[in-house]
Design a protein around this motif. Structure first.
Motif, PDB file in Angstrom:
ATOM      1  N   PRO A  12      52.083  41.662  34.713  1.00 39.22           N
ATOM      2  CA  PRO A  12      52.422  43.006  35.223  1.00 39.22           C
ATOM      3  C   PRO A  12      51.206  43.930  35.291  1.00 39.22           C
ATOM      4  CG  PRO A  12      53.992  42.293  33.552  1.00 39.22           C
ATOM      5  CD  PRO A  12      52.877  41.304  33.550  1.00 39.22           C
ATOM      6  N   PRO A  13      50.416  44.057  34.181  1.00 35.34           N
ATOM      7  CA  PRO A  13      49.232  44.927  34.307  1.00 35.34           C
ATOM      8  C   PRO A  13      48.214  44.380  35.295  1.00 35.34           C
ATOM      9  CG  PRO A  13      49.280  43.865  32.146  1.00 35.34           C
ATOM     10  CD  PRO A  13      50.584  43.590  32.808  1.00 35.34           C
ATOM     11  N   ALA A  14      48.120  43.046  35.397  1.00 35.00           N
ATOM     12  CA  ALA A  14      47.157  42.482  36.343  1.00 35.00           C
ATOM     13  C   ALA A  14      47.567  42.852  37.772  1.00 35.00           C
ATOM     14  CB  ALA A  14      47.080  40.964  36.174  1.00 35.00           C
ATOM     15  N   TYR A  72      49.346  45.386  38.663  1.00 33.05           N
ATOM     16  CA  TYR A  72      49.117  46.818  38.796  1.00 33.05           C
ATOM     17  C   TYR A  72      47.652  47.083  39.113  1.00 33.05           C
ATOM     18  CZ  TYR A  72      48.835  51.731  37.507  1.00 33.05           C
ATOM     19  OH  TYR A  72      48.603  53.068  37.518  1.00 33.05           O
ATOM     20  N   ALA A  73      46.766  46.391  38.375  1.00 32.64           N
ATOM     21  CA  ALA A  73      45.336  46.612  38.569  1.00 32.64           C
ATOM     22  C   ALA A  73      44.906  46.203  39.970  1.00 32.64           C
ATOM     23  CB  ALA A  73      44.543  45.837  37.518  1.00 32.64           C
ATOM     24  N   ILE A  74      45.478  45.072  40.447  1.00 38.98           N
ATOM     25  CA  ILE A  74      45.092  44.606  41.779  1.00 38.98           C
ATOM     26  C   ILE A  74      45.575  45.587  42.853  1.00 38.98           C
ATOM     27  CG2 ILE A  74      45.535  42.812  43.511  1.00 38.98           C
ATOM     28  CD1 ILE A  74      45.596  40.835  41.054  1.00 38.98           C
ATOM     29  N   LEU A  75      46.835  46.013  42.728  1.00 36.10           N
ATOM     30  CA  LEU A  75      47.409  46.897  43.744  1.00 36.10           C
ATOM     31  C   LEU A  75      46.784  48.284  43.724  1.00 36.10           C
ATOM     32  CD1 LEU A  75      51.221  46.108  43.770  1.00 36.10           C
ATOM     33  CD2 LEU A  75      49.541  45.737  45.592  1.00 36.10           C
ATOM     34  N   MET A  76      46.569  48.811  42.518  1.00 37.29           N
ATOM     35  CA  MET A  76      46.184  50.220  42.402  1.00 37.29           C
ATOM     36  C   MET A  76      44.674  50.441  42.306  1.00 37.29           C
ATOM     37  SD  MET A  76      48.925  51.865  42.605  1.00 37.29           S
ATOM     38  CE  MET A  76      50.632  51.400  42.671  1.00 37.29           C
ATOM     39  N   LEU A  77      43.929  49.410  41.910  1.00 32.98           N
ATOM     40  CA  LEU A  77      42.484  49.592  41.764  1.00 32.98           C
ATOM     41  C   LEU A  77      41.707  48.746  42.765  1.00 32.98           C
ATOM     42  CD1 LEU A  77      42.285  49.611  37.879  1.00 32.98           C
ATOM     43  CD2 LEU A  77      42.000  51.570  39.392  1.00 32.98           C
TER      44      LEU A  77
END
Lengths: 289, 366
Positions: A18-20, A22-27
């Motif tokens: 989930p955090p990965a 998020y990181a890919i989509l948002m950063l």
């Protein structure tokens, strides 16, 4: 012991997905978009092929970009300097002179400025620094000058003062942590070997707390280079910094390609300076196990 | 084993008291430490031995009394101005410096040229057995090496007194025993006063010329190791140093330098008055070290005195065997140690034995 390494690895991947994601989509995705836009041609709010380096050519040759980048770096430099110089004694005091049971309370108190919205704090600084403001009244009341200093009319100086106040607590924490890690018997050893308290500080405490100082420098320097709100509010946009220029390119000129190129340029410079600091940090971190 | 009394005094304590708030950490310390002496402060944790060491170093102010170093009252003299250097328990090696920088730390204001200072550093490292280690990073050293660096760093300044705060407690047993001998040799070589703080009575006995045993902020006994072991001046000291059997006793008479007592299980015995330290107002007991008691095998002639007993417990140590024995049909149990030599088998629990002992080994506590 039933789990083989591969099932463990799979379980780990599942946990961080989930955090990965998020990181890919948002950063990562926005960053890639900015990088892509910066090599396209922008016009009337849209971008189009072909790939071109024209934006970077403009960025390097037109004096306005260089001037505002320099201003951002100079403001950041002085904000960082002022913040660290102010934060170090505070961190030192809390680490060395506050009873252990009260340290948490002191750190909590240091965060009090954050309880107020940044916008309000900027507005307060306008009142303090402005023409016939609090600073002017005090200085004139004490008979130091006859005319209003009106610091607010000096855009760069008022931006530095406002930002330094805003970031001071951020700098206190990493310096405090590094001071906490200094073995107190080292200070006794320094004095036992013939040095005064002050020389012991210079030869032992200060070098051992440098990792914290460098962390504080990065924490303050990186966001202040790209600060957008303060120049807009404190100087009414009359003293723009590099982020304000991005806003103009992106939203006013509707040239997302140029805006992206400015962003990438600023990011590159900040990254280079940060890496230099991290390498310096590593030299000192290497000295501690 | 006695330390020559004609040596000049290096450190003198006169009625030293130290309070931490309400806590009375040092309760009237008196005593002298001679120049060139290997002196130990021995006691359980919290007895004030480290506090006393730190008052010499200048890290603690005393509440009242006088501390003299080399004939000067050091009240108000800061740690950096005292002729003492310390080896810290944690060694306090500066982690951001090389070994040579650590050792040369105190030479900053030394007026000698750089090359001579570097030579002094190299010599100091050689003295502690770390020749050629100068360029290494201090944080990469092992515990034993750190301790040597700490020693070199202190000794390079040629202090009058070297203070050692539990310097061996962080080392493993083998290394500790090795360093004990090294420290003794080093002290003889440099000839300066060493003051060692330790809670390990064996370490203190091995290393020291004299030992001050401390309990609860007071010096209970100050003596050379042999006196301390053979003639402890109280039951508490006797119990702290090594193992001692305590046997209830009754004082029958005292005449001149002789004391006649009746010890339970041992019977009537006359001891020398020197083996009866001043009374503390406790119920009288006699103390006997395990090695002064001997099990007699069938073929052996009795020694001075002999008592019957029954083995209650056998503790086998390889080179030694410890026996717990009930004496002469009483409930008095003593521990005795026997060397395991050929022809002397380890005996079993319940065996009836003869126990030989010597009246001269008895100490009376009362």
């Amino acid at each position: 012991m039933a789990q083989t390494p591969s099932t463990e690895a799979r379980a780990g991947l599942k946990l961080i997905s989930p955090p990965a994601l998020y990181a890919i989509l948002m950063l990562a995705a926005p960053l890639a978009t900015v990088l892509l836009y910066s090599v396209l041609t922008g016009e009337k709010g849209s971008v189009s092929l072909p790939l071109t380096l024209d934006n970077y050519h403009d960025l390097l040759t037109k004096p306005v970009y260089r001037a505002l980048m320099w201003r951002s770096l100079i403001v950041s430099f002085f904000v960082t300097l002022a913040t660290v110089i102010l934060a170090y004694p505070i961190a030192y005091f809390v680490s060395f002179h506050v009873a252990p049971s009260r340290k948490a309370l002191w750190l909590f108190l240091i965060t009090i400025p954050f309880w107020t919205s940044y916008i309000i704090r900027v507005a307060l600084w306008r009142t303090i620094l402005g023409y016939d403001g609090i600073f002017d009244s005090v200085v004139m009341g004490l008979g130091i000058t006859d005319t209003q200093p009106n610091i607010l009319s000096n855009g760069v100086l008022s931006i530095i003062i406002t930002l330094a106040h805003a970031y001071a607590p951020f700098a206190v924490l990493p310096i405090f942590v590094s001071l906490e890690k200094v073995d107190r018997s080292l200070l006794e050893a320094g004095q036992d070997l013939g040095e005064s308290r002050w020389m012991t500080f210079l030869r032992v405490t200060l070098p051992l707390s440098l990792p914290g100082v460098i962390a504080a420098v990065l924490i303050v320097f990186i966001p202040t280079v790209g600060d957008y709100v303060t120049p807009e509010l404190i100087g009414g946009g009359k003293t723009p910094m590099i982020a304000n220029l991005m806003e103009v390119a992106m939203l006013k000129q509707r040239d997302q390609a140029m805006g992206s190129a400015i962003a990438v340029g600023a990011m590159t410079i900040v990254a280079l300076i940060s890496v230099a600091f991290v390498l310096w940090n590593k030299r000192y971190l290497g000295g501690r196990k | 084993m006695t330390f020559s009394d004609d040596r000049p005094t290096m450190i003198e304590f006169k009625d030293v008291h130290k309070y931490y708030g309400d806590y009375h950490a040092l309760r009237g310390i008196n005593g002298t430490i001679k120049a060139g002496e290997f002196f130990s402060l021995l006691g359980p944790s919290g007895c004030g031995k480290t506090t006393l060491l730190r008052t010499i170093a200048g890290f603690e102010d005393i509440s009242s009394g006088v501390v003299m170093i080399d004939g000067k009252d050091v009240a108000g003299v800061a740690a950096n101005a005292r002729p003492t250097n310390m080896v810290f328990q944690s060694y306090a090696i500066f982690p951001h410096m090389s070994v040579a920088e650590n050792v040369g730390f105190g030479l900053r204001r030394d007026p000698r040229p750089k090359a001579e200072k570097a030579k002094a550093v190299a010599e100091a490292l050689e003295m502690v057995g770390l020749k050629g280690y100068g360029a290494r990073a201090a944080h990469a050293l092992s515990g034993g090496q750190r301790q040597r660096v700490a020693l070199a760093r202190a000794l390079i300044l040629k202090p009058k007194v070297l203070l050692l705060d539990e310097p061996l407690s962080a080392l493993d047993k083998k290394m500790r025993e090795h360093m004990q001998v090294e420290l003794i040799k080093l002290q003889r070589q440099v000839g300066i006063t060493f003051i060692l703080v330790t809670h390990d009575q064996e370490e203190a006995l091995v290393m020291s010329d004299r030992i001050a045993v401390m309990f609860e902020g007071e010096i209970a006994q100050l003596a050379d190791p042999e006196t301390l072991y053979r003639r402890p001046n109280s039951k508490k000291v006797a119990d702290f140093i090594g193992t001692m059997n305590f046997i209830p006793a009754e004082v029958l008479s005292e005449a001149g330098d002789k004391v006649e007592i009746d010890a339970k299980g041992l019977g009537r015995v006359t001891i020398d008055a020197s083996m009866a330290p001043p009374a503390h107002g406790e119920s009288p007991v006699v103390g006997l070290r395990p090695e002064t008691l001997t099990l007699l095998y069938d073929d052996q002639k009795p020694l001075e005195r002999e008592t019957d007993g029954v083995i209650d417990e056998v503790i086998y140590f390889g080179d030694m065997t410890y026996y717990d024995v009930y004496l002469g049909g009483t409930d008095v149990e003593v521990r005795l140690s026997m060397r395991n030599v050929p022809g002397r088998p380890v005996l079993e629990v319940g065996t009836k034995v003869r126990v030989a002992w010597s009246p001269s080994a008895l100490v009376l506590f009362r």
